[in-house]
Design a protein around this motif. Structure first.
Motif, PDB file in Angstrom:
ATOM      1  N   VAL A 114      -2.491  14.176  -2.949  1.00  0.00           N
ATOM      2  CA  VAL A 114      -1.200  13.508  -3.114  1.00  0.00           C
ATOM      3  C   VAL A 114      -0.620  13.249  -1.723  1.00  0.00           C
ATOM      4  O   VAL A 114      -1.093  13.788  -0.720  1.00  0.00           O
ATOM      5  N   VAL A 115       0.407  12.410  -1.659  1.00  0.00           N
ATOM      6  CA  VAL A 115       0.976  12.015  -0.368  1.00  0.00           C
ATOM      7  C   VAL A 115       2.397  12.531  -0.221  1.00  0.00           C
ATOM      8  O   VAL A 115       3.121  12.709  -1.200  1.00  0.00           O
TER       9      VAL A 115
ATOM     10  N   ARG B 137       8.980  -1.463  -2.779  1.00  0.00           N
ATOM     11  CA  ARG B 137       8.490  -2.428  -3.756  1.00  0.00           C
ATOM     12  C   ARG B 137       8.354  -1.709  -5.094  1.00  0.00           C
ATOM     13  O   ARG B 137       7.856  -0.598  -5.165  1.00  0.00           O
ATOM     14  N   SER B 138       8.778  -2.363  -6.188  1.00  0.00           N
ATOM     15  CA  SER B 138       8.726  -1.725  -7.499  1.00  0.00           C
ATOM     16  C   SER B 138       7.281  -1.553  -7.948  1.00  0.00           C
ATOM     17  O   SER B 138       6.390  -2.321  -7.568  1.00  0.00           O
ATOM     18  N   ALA B 139       7.047  -0.572  -8.784  1.00  0.00           N
ATOM     19  CA  ALA B 139       5.700  -0.286  -9.271  1.00  0.00           C
ATOM     20  C   ALA B 139       5.115  -1.467 -10.030  1.00  0.00           C
ATOM     21  O   ALA B 139       3.908  -1.725  -9.957  1.00  0.00           O
ATOM     22  N   GLU B 140       5.961  -2.200 -10.740  1.00  0.00           N
ATOM     23  CA  GLU B 140       5.482  -3.315 -11.555  1.00  0.00           C
ATOM     24  C   GLU B 140       4.949  -4.469 -10.714  1.00  0.00           C
ATOM     25  O   GLU B 140       4.134  -5.267 -11.171  1.00  0.00           O
ATOM     26  N   ARG B 141       5.375  -4.565  -9.463  1.00  0.00           N
ATOM     27  CA  ARG B 141       4.967  -5.683  -8.613  1.00  0.00           C
ATOM     28  C   ARG B 141       3.714  -5.396  -7.795  1.00  0.00           C
ATOM     29  O   ARG B 141       3.255  -6.231  -7.032  1.00  0.00           O
TER      30      ARG B 141
ATOM     31  N   ASN C 177      -0.161  -4.846  -6.999  1.00  0.00           N
ATOM     32  CA  ASN C 177      -1.521  -5.160  -7.446  1.00  0.00           C
ATOM     33  C   ASN C 177      -2.389  -3.931  -7.170  1.00  0.00           C
ATOM     34  O   ASN C 177      -3.010  -3.811  -6.113  1.00  0.00           O
ATOM     35  N   ARG C 178      -2.417  -3.020  -8.112  1.00  0.00           N
ATOM     36  CA  ARG C 178      -3.035  -1.721  -7.883  1.00  0.00           C
ATOM     37  C   ARG C 178      -4.516  -1.836  -7.543  1.00  0.00           C
ATOM     38  O   ARG C 178      -5.014  -1.150  -6.638  1.00  0.00           O
ATOM     39  N   LYS C 179      -5.229  -2.697  -8.228  1.00  0.00           N
ATOM     40  CA  LYS C 179      -6.670  -2.837  -7.991  1.00  0.00           C
ATOM     41  C   LYS C 179      -6.943  -3.306  -6.569  1.00  0.00           C
ATOM     42  O   LYS C 179      -7.816  -2.767  -5.877  1.00  0.00           O
ATOM     43  N   GLN C 180      -6.194  -4.284  -6.107  1.00  0.00           N
ATOM     44  CA  GLN C 180      -6.395  -4.811  -4.768  1.00  0.00           C
ATOM     45  C   GLN C 180      -6.016  -3.786  -3.702  1.00  0.00           C
ATOM     46  O   GLN C 180      -6.703  -3.638  -2.691  1.00  0.00           O
ATOM     47  N   VAL C 181      -4.931  -3.080  -3.931  1.00  0.00           N
ATOM     48  CA  VAL C 181      -4.495  -2.069  -2.963  1.00  0.00           C
ATOM     49  C   VAL C 181      -5.565  -1.002  -2.793  1.00  0.00           C
ATOM     50  O   VAL C 181      -5.914  -0.613  -1.664  1.00  0.00           O
ATOM     51  N   VAL C 182      -6.107  -0.509  -3.900  1.00  0.00           N
ATOM     52  CA  VAL C 182      -7.120   0.548  -3.833  1.00  0.00           C
ATOM     53  C   VAL C 182      -8.350   0.065  -3.069  1.00  0.00           C
ATOM     54  O   VAL C 182      -8.932   0.805  -2.262  1.00  0.00           O
ATOM     55  N   LEU C 183      -8.746  -1.172  -3.275  1.00  0.00           N
ATOM     56  CA  LEU C 183      -9.900  -1.725  -2.574  1.00  0.00           C
ATOM     57  C   LEU C 183      -9.681  -1.714  -1.061  1.00  0.00           C
ATOM     58  O   LEU C 183     -10.626  -1.505  -0.293  1.00  0.00           O
ATOM     59  N   GLU C 184      -8.443  -1.916  -0.630  1.00  0.00           N
ATOM     60  CA  GLU C 184      -8.156  -2.080   0.791  1.00  0.00           C
ATOM     61  C   GLU C 184      -7.721  -0.787   1.476  1.00  0.00           C
ATOM     62  O   GLU C 184      -7.563  -0.768   2.703  1.00  0.00           O
ATOM     63  N   LEU C 185      -7.554   0.305   0.737  1.00  0.00           N
ATOM     64  CA  LEU C 185      -7.152   1.560   1.352  1.00  0.00           C
ATOM     65  C   LEU C 185      -8.250   2.083   2.283  1.00  0.00           C
ATOM     66  O   LEU C 185      -9.436   1.950   1.978  1.00  0.00           O
ATOM     67  N   PRO C 186      -7.891   2.692   3.410  1.00  0.00           N
ATOM     68  CA  PRO C 186      -8.896   3.334   4.262  1.00  0.00           C
ATOM     69  C   PRO C 186      -9.700   4.359   3.475  1.00  0.00           C
ATOM     70  O   PRO C 186      -9.180   5.038   2.581  1.00  0.00           O
TER      71      PRO C 186
ATOM     72  N   ALA D  92       0.826  -1.205   0.000  1.00  0.00           N
ATOM     73  CA  ALA D  92       0.000   0.000   0.000  1.00  0.00           C
ATOM     74  C   ALA D  92       0.862   1.258   0.000  1.00  0.00           C
ATOM     75  O   ALA D  92       0.596   2.213  -0.748  1.00  0.00           O
ATOM     76  N   LEU D  93       1.905   1.279   0.823  1.00  0.00           N
ATOM     77  CA  LEU D  93       2.770   2.456   0.886  1.00  0.00           C
ATOM     78  C   LEU D  93       3.554   2.631  -0.412  1.00  0.00           C
ATOM     79  O   LEU D  93       3.762   3.762  -0.874  1.00  0.00           O
ATOM     80  N   ALA D  94       3.982   1.528  -1.001  1.00  0.00           N
ATOM     81  CA  ALA D  94       4.686   1.610  -2.280  1.00  0.00           C
ATOM     82  C   ALA D  94       3.750   2.140  -3.372  1.00  0.00           C
ATOM     83  O   ALA D  94       4.150   2.947  -4.220  1.00  0.00           O
ATOM     84  N   TYR D  95       2.498   1.675  -3.354  1.00  0.00           N
ATOM     85  CA  TYR D  95       1.511   2.163  -4.329  1.00  0.00           C
ATOM     86  C   TYR D  95       1.344   3.682  -4.216  1.00  0.00           C
ATOM     87  O   TYR D  95       1.381   4.411  -5.216  1.00  0.00           O
ATOM     88  N   LEU D  96       1.173   4.164  -2.995  1.00  0.00           N
ATOM     89  CA  LEU D  96       1.000   5.605  -2.798  1.00  0.00           C
ATOM     90  C   LEU D  96       2.238   6.378  -3.246  1.00  0.00           C
ATOM     91  O   LEU D  96       2.135   7.455  -3.847  1.00  0.00           O
ATOM     92  N   HIS D  97       3.423   5.818  -2.975  1.00  0.00           N
ATOM     93  CA  HIS D  97       4.673   6.486  -3.373  1.00  0.00           C
ATOM     94  C   HIS D  97       4.801   6.553  -4.890  1.00  0.00           C
ATOM     95  O   HIS D  97       5.132   7.606  -5.454  1.00  0.00           O
ATOM     96  N   HIS D  98       4.545   5.455  -5.563  1.00  0.00           N
ATOM     97  CA  HIS D  98       4.784   5.397  -7.011  1.00  0.00           C
ATOM     98  C   HIS D  98       3.716   6.132  -7.824  1.00  0.00           C
ATOM     99  O   HIS D  98       4.014   6.677  -8.891  1.00  0.00           O
ATOM    100  N   PHE D  99       2.477   6.163  -7.330  1.00  0.00           N
ATOM    101  CA  PHE D  99       1.379   6.679  -8.150  1.00  0.00           C
ATOM    102  C   PHE D  99       0.718   7.952  -7.615  1.00  0.00           C
ATOM    103  O   PHE D  99      -0.053   8.584  -8.339  1.00  0.00           O
TER     104      PHE D  99
END
Length: 253
Positions: free
Chosen positions: A215-216, A188-192, A194-203, A159-166
Motif C-alpha cells: 500500500v502507499v 482526480r476522482s476515482a471515476e475519471r 483509466n485504471r488499466k492504462q495507469v497500471v500498464l505505465e507504473l514503474p 497515476a498518483l490519484a490511482y494509487l491514492h484511491h485504490f
C-alpha cells in the motif's frame, strides 16, 4: 554480458570491492541514466553513495561470466537505522505511524538493474532473496521509497490519484510526506481514472509491491537531487496473499 538468469549469483556484498561495484552500478543508473546529483555523488570515481551505506546490507546480483554487478538492493534494518540515526526515507516521509506499530521494520531502497535485466525476472529473483532475509531477521513490515522519473507533478496526476484511491495504506500504516504542499494525491476522482492504462505505465518496482499487497502512504515527495517524484510503499508481511507469500518466500519454506 549474458542476459541469462542462470549466469547470475545473488548474494550480500561482503567486501569493500563488492560494495564499490554496487555503488558503481548505482552511479551508472541514477546519475548517468537519470541525471541525479547531490553532495555524496562522487563523479571522479563514478560512485553513488551516502552516509547510510555503512549501516546497510547490500543485496547484489553478479554476472558470473563477467563478475559485473548487474542488480542492487539496499536493506536497512530497524536496529541499523537506530545506529545510523534514522531511516533514509525519513528525510522525505514522516514514519511515526510505522514506528508506533512496535513491529520489526525493514527499509528497502537504492534498487536498480542493468538495462539488460529489466524484464522483471531479476527483480523477482532479488525479491525472493529479500523474502529469505525477512524470514531470517523476523521482519514484520517492509517499506521504502519508490520513484517516478520526473519532477513534474502534472505528468503523474492520474497515476498518483490511482494509487491514492485504490492502494492507500490503512491509517495505522499511513506514512505522510514531509512536503506540506504535496500532502494529497486525490486531485482526480476515482471515476475519471483509466485504471488499466495507469497500471500498464507504473514503474515495475511499484507494481511488484502492489502485487504482493503493498500500500502507499499519503502524498508524494519531489526529490530534486535524484530528479524524481517519490512515494512511500509499505508491505505488511501478514497481509500478503498466501499464494503470493509462497512465491515471495518460496526458498524459505
Amino acid at each position: 554480458m549474458s542476459d541469462s538468469l542462470e549466469s547470475l549469483s545473488i548474494k550480500f556484498a561482503e567486501t569493500p570491492g563488492e560494495l564499490r561495484a554496487a555503488q558503481k552500478l548505482r552511479y551508472d543508473i541514477f546519475v548517468r541514466e537519470m541525471g541525479a546529483d547531490g553532495p555524496y555523488i562522487d563523479h571522479a570515481t563514478g560512485l553513488e553513495s551516502d552516509p547510510f551505506d555503512p549501516f546497510c546490507e547490500h543485496l547484489i546480483a553478479i554476472d558470473d561470466q563477467t563478475q559485473q554487478v548487474v542488480g542492487v538492493y539496499r536493506l536497512l534494518l530497524q536496529q541499523q537505522a537506530r545506529a545510523a540515526g534514522q531511516f533514509y526515507s525519513e528525510d522525505e516521509f514522516d514514519l511515526t505511524r510505522l514506528k508506533d506499530t512496535g513491529r520489526n521494520l525493514l527499509e528497502l531502497g537504492r534498487s536498480c538493474l542493468h538495462r539488460n535485466f529489466r524484464d522483471g525476472r531479476l527483480l523477482h529473483k532479488l525479491w525472493t532473496a529479500i523474502g529469505q532475509f525477512v524470514i531470517e531477521t523476523k521482519v514484520d513490515i517492509l517499506f521504502g521509497v519508490a520513484s517516478f522519473p520526473t519532477t513534474q507533478r502534472h505528468e503523474l496526476q492520474e497515476a498518483l490519484a490511482y494509487l491514492h484511491h485504490f492502494h492507500l495504506a490503512p491509517p495505522h500504516l499511513r506514512v505522510k510526506t514531509n512536503q506540506s504542499d504535496f500532502r494529497s494525491n486525490d486531485r482526480r476522482s476515482a471515476e475519471r481514472i483509466n485504471r488499466k492504462q495507469v497500471v500498464l505505465e507504473l514503474p515495475s518496482l511499484i507494481k511488484a509491491y502492489l502485487r504482493l499487497g503493498g500500500v502507499v502512504g499519503e502524498g508524494a515527495y519531489v526529490d530534486s537531487n535524484f530528479k524524481t517524484i517519490d512515494i512511500c510503499l509499505v508491505l505488511d508481511i501478514n497481509r500478503i496473499n498466501p499464494i503470493k507469500r509462497r512465491l515471495f518466500m518460496r526458498d524459505s519454506q
